[in-house]
Design a protein around this motif. Structure first.
Motif, PDB file in Angstrom:
ATOM      1  N   GLU A   1       0.819  -1.210   0.000  1.00  0.00           N
ATOM      2  CA  GLU A   1       0.000   0.000   0.000  1.00  0.00           C
ATOM      3  C   GLU A   1       0.854   1.262   0.000  1.00  0.00           C
ATOM      4  N   ARG A   2       2.008   1.211   0.638  1.00  0.00           N
ATOM      5  CA  ARG A   2       2.932   2.351   0.618  1.00  0.00           C
ATOM      6  C   ARG A   2       3.449   2.594  -0.795  1.00  0.00           C
ATOM      7  N   VAL A   3       3.826   1.517  -1.490  1.00  0.00           N
ATOM      8  CA  VAL A   3       4.300   1.638  -2.863  1.00  0.00           C
ATOM      9  C   VAL A   3       3.215   2.260  -3.746  1.00  0.00           C
ATOM     10  N   ALA A   4       1.968   1.906  -3.503  1.00  0.00           N
ATOM     11  CA  ALA A   4       0.860   2.440  -4.299  1.00  0.00           C
ATOM     12  C   ALA A   4       0.639   3.920  -4.053  1.00  0.00           C
ATOM     13  N   GLU A   5       1.036   4.394  -2.892  1.00  0.00           N
ATOM     14  CA  GLU A   5       0.900   5.824  -2.591  1.00  0.00           C
ATOM     15  C   GLU A   5       2.051   6.626  -3.194  1.00  0.00           C
ATOM     16  N   VAL A   6       3.266   6.123  -2.992  1.00  0.00           N
ATOM     17  CA  VAL A   6       4.445   6.859  -3.456  1.00  0.00           C
ATOM     18  C   VAL A   6       4.584   6.753  -4.969  1.00  0.00           C
ATOM     19  N   LYS A   7       4.361   5.581  -5.517  1.00  0.00           N
ATOM     20  CA  LYS A   7       4.423   5.275  -6.946  1.00  0.00           C
ATOM     21  C   LYS A   7       5.824   5.507  -7.509  1.00  0.00           C
ATOM     22  N   ARG A   8       5.977   5.186  -8.729  1.00  0.00           N
ATOM     23  CA  ARG A   8       7.190   5.477  -9.489  1.00  0.00           C
ATOM     24  C   ARG A   8       6.822   6.557 -10.486  1.00  0.00           C
ATOM     25  N   ARG A   9       7.749   7.463 -10.761  1.00  0.00           N
ATOM     26  CA  ARG A   9       7.426   8.608 -11.600  1.00  0.00           C
ATOM     27  C   ARG A   9       6.789   8.204 -12.919  1.00  0.00           C
ATOM     28  N   ALA A  10       7.280   7.125 -13.517  1.00  0.00           N
ATOM     29  CA  ALA A  10       6.742   6.683 -14.807  1.00  0.00           C
ATOM     30  C   ALA A  10       5.290   6.236 -14.711  1.00  0.00           C
ATOM     31  N   PHE A  11       4.836   5.917 -13.489  1.00  0.00           N
ATOM     32  CA  PHE A  11       3.481   5.399 -13.313  1.00  0.00           C
ATOM     33  C   PHE A  11       2.643   6.301 -12.412  1.00  0.00           C
ATOM     34  N   ARG A  12       2.972   7.575 -12.351  1.00  0.00           N
ATOM     35  CA  ARG A  12       2.267   8.463 -11.427  1.00  0.00           C
ATOM     36  C   ARG A  12       0.785   8.612 -11.752  1.00  0.00           C
ATOM     37  N   ASP A  13       0.386   8.321 -13.011  1.00  0.00           N
ATOM     38  CA  ASP A  13      -1.025   8.425 -13.393  1.00  0.00           C
ATOM     39  C   ASP A  13      -1.789   7.123 -13.175  1.00  0.00           C
ATOM     40  N   TRP A  14      -1.093   6.093 -12.721  1.00  0.00           N
ATOM     41  CA  TRP A  14      -1.746   4.805 -12.490  1.00  0.00           C
ATOM     42  C   TRP A  14      -2.412   4.775 -11.125  1.00  0.00           C
ATOM     43  N   GLU A  15      -3.551   4.100 -11.056  1.00  0.00           N
ATOM     44  CA  GLU A  15      -4.119   3.722  -9.771  1.00  0.00           C
ATOM     45  C   GLU A  15      -3.658   2.294  -9.505  1.00  0.00           C
ATOM     46  N   TYR A  16      -2.754   2.142  -8.556  1.00  0.00           N
ATOM     47  CA  TYR A  16      -2.147   0.841  -8.295  1.00  0.00           C
ATOM     48  C   TYR A  16      -3.177  -0.150  -7.753  1.00  0.00           C
ATOM     49  N   TRP A  17      -2.967  -1.411  -8.092  1.00  0.00           N
ATOM     50  CA  TRP A  17      -3.803  -2.496  -7.599  1.00  0.00           C
ATOM     51  C   TRP A  17      -3.684  -2.600  -6.075  1.00  0.00           C
ATOM     52  N   ALA A  18      -2.464  -2.758  -5.587  1.00  0.00           N
ATOM     53  CA  ALA A  18      -2.137  -2.717  -4.156  1.00  0.00           C
ATOM     54  C   ALA A  18      -2.902  -3.729  -3.311  1.00  0.00           C
ATOM     55  N   LYS A  19      -3.183  -4.880  -3.891  1.00  0.00           N
ATOM     56  CA  LYS A  19      -3.813  -5.993  -3.171  1.00  0.00           C
ATOM     57  C   LYS A  19      -3.042  -7.267  -3.508  1.00  0.00           C
ATOM     58  N   PRO A  20      -3.343  -8.381  -2.855  1.00  0.00           N
ATOM     59  CA  PRO A  20      -2.729  -9.640  -3.288  1.00  0.00           C
ATOM     60  C   PRO A  20      -3.057  -9.896  -4.759  1.00  0.00           C
ATOM     61  N   VAL A  21      -2.070 -10.398  -5.489  1.00  0.00           N
ATOM     62  CA  VAL A  21      -2.226 -10.624  -6.931  1.00  0.00           C
ATOM     63  C   VAL A  21      -2.519 -12.108  -7.159  1.00  0.00           C
ATOM     64  N   PRO A  22      -3.661 -12.438  -7.763  1.00  0.00           N
ATOM     65  CA  PRO A  22      -4.009 -13.851  -7.961  1.00  0.00           C
ATOM     66  C   PRO A  22      -3.248 -14.481  -9.109  1.00  0.00           C
ATOM     67  N   GLY A  23      -3.378 -15.792  -9.227  1.00  0.00           N
ATOM     68  CA  GLY A  23      -2.828 -16.502 -10.373  1.00  0.00           C
ATOM     69  C   GLY A  23      -3.564 -16.124 -11.642  1.00  0.00           C
ATOM     70  N   PHE A  24      -2.979 -16.499 -12.773  1.00  0.00           N
ATOM     71  CA  PHE A  24      -3.516 -16.108 -14.074  1.00  0.00           C
ATOM     72  C   PHE A  24      -3.413 -17.290 -15.025  1.00  0.00           C
ATOM     73  N   GLY A  25      -4.519 -17.612 -15.696  1.00  0.00           N
ATOM     74  CA  GLY A  25      -4.522 -18.693 -16.663  1.00  0.00           C
ATOM     75  C   GLY A  25      -5.734 -19.583 -16.480  1.00  0.00           C
ATOM     76  N   PRO A  26      -5.976 -20.488 -17.421  1.00  0.00           N
ATOM     77  CA  PRO A  26      -7.188 -21.312 -17.406  1.00  0.00           C
ATOM     78  C   PRO A  26      -7.207 -22.330 -16.268  1.00  0.00           C
ATOM     79  N   ALA A  27      -8.436 -22.697 -15.900  1.00  0.00           N
ATOM     80  CA  ALA A  27      -8.632 -23.625 -14.787  1.00  0.00           C
ATOM     81  C   ALA A  27      -8.331 -25.076 -15.163  1.00  0.00           C
ATOM     82  N   ASP A  28      -8.188 -25.348 -16.463  1.00  0.00           N
ATOM     83  CA  ASP A  28      -7.862 -26.711 -16.909  1.00  0.00           C
ATOM     84  C   ASP A  28      -6.448 -26.780 -17.490  1.00  0.00           C
ATOM     85  N   ALA A  29      -5.555 -25.936 -16.976  1.00  0.00           N
ATOM     86  CA  ALA A  29      -4.178 -25.901 -17.471  1.00  0.00           C
ATOM     87  C   ALA A  29      -3.477 -27.231 -17.262  1.00  0.00           C
ATOM     88  N   THR A  30      -2.658 -27.608 -18.218  1.00  0.00           N
ATOM     89  CA  THR A  30      -1.820 -28.800 -18.078  1.00  0.00           C
ATOM     90  C   THR A  30      -0.409 -28.439 -17.603  1.00  0.00           C
TER      91      THR A  30
END
Length: 262
Positions: free
Chosen positions: A54-83
């Motif tokens: 949450e601190r990182v989301a407040e301070v941000k990086r200059r290149a991303f100052r216009d972003w609204e950071y996610w700032a939560k746990p990041v889930p996995g990504f991909g299909p539920a039937d992955a091999t």
């Protein structure tokens, strides 16, 4: 906690996301990967990680100052039937912690997704934000620690607190899972006990991590084979020192795709 004491997150009590036992209590109750994703996003079980993300989301990086950071746990990504499952380390402070998707918006992700596309496992070579059109083909990417840690170094307590999410995710993938690629020694070390506890007998001594390592495990339930592969993490440091090169990543992912029947 003594065995005769009630669980602080008992079935008759609303789960508290700040309780250190929240992942251990909630993860086994998730019956779909979508449930794992939504439930873990509420987790606040590790105070140091919560404060940092949450601190990182407040301070941000200059290149991303216009972003609204996610700032939560990041889930996995991909299909539920992955091999094929790919196990990383944790979200990057200005990558997944910003975009809300693992390995998205940081240099490590640039290498990984370009390589996945090159071997036919991703629909496009770039990953910039959620909703950018990227789709994975038979691949699920996840991490042992779902919050961005300071200096990319979660503590052993944070690792163990978060581990039930990984265990449940792999358990839900089990019917289709054929191959797991661990990106780096941290992912490998977390993965082995998770597999052992889930009934995948490990050889003794336990296999050591290395780039190109290949271990075959037999599912105690079905006898079906699971392939565990090691790959150096595509971090900026590994790539800049050429400890890892793009062809090396391609080789491991190509082998994984073949073993997974892709």
């Amino acid at each position: 906690m003594r065995r005769d004491q009630p669980d602080a997150l008992g079935s008759d009590v609303s789960p508290d996301p700040t309780n250190p036992r929240y992942p251990a209590h909630q993860a086994p109750r998730c019956h779909r990967l979508a449930d794992v994703e939504t439930t873990l996003m509420a987790c606040r079980a590790c105070p140091r990680l919560v404060a940092w993300r949450e601190r990182v989301a407040e301070v941000k990086r200059r290149a991303f100052r216009d972003w609204e950071y996610w700032a939560k746990p990041v889930p996995g990504f991909g299909p539920a039937d992955a091999t094929l499952a790919i196990i990383g380390l944790a979200p990057a402070a200005h990558g997944g912690n910003r975009t809300g998707r693992i390995f998205t918006g940081d240099p490590s992700g640039d290498v990984l997704y370009a390589a996945l596309h090159a071997v036919g496992l991703a629909s496009q070579p770039t990953a910039t934000h959620r909703g950018d059109g990227l789709e994975l083909r038979g691949v699920r990417i996840t991490v042992p620690v779902h919050c961005a840690p300071p200096d990319n170094r979660p503590s052993s307590v944070e690792r163990d607190t978060c581990r039930p999410w990984l265990a449940r995710e792999l358990d839900l993938l089990r019917p289709t899972l054929r191959v797991v690629v661990a990106l780096g020694g941290f992912g490998w070390q977390v993965l082995l006990p998770v597999l052992a506890e889930a009934g995948w007998p490990l050889p003794r001594p336990r296999p050591r991590f290395g780039h190109g390592a290949h271990v075959r495990l037999a599912d105690s339930r079905t006898g079906r084979e699971l392939h565990l592969l090691g790959c150096y993490h595509p971090s900026q440091r590994n790539m800049s020192t050429r400890t890892l090169t793009v062809p090396m990543v391609h080789d491991v992912l190509h082998q994984a795709a073949q073993l997974a029947g892709r």
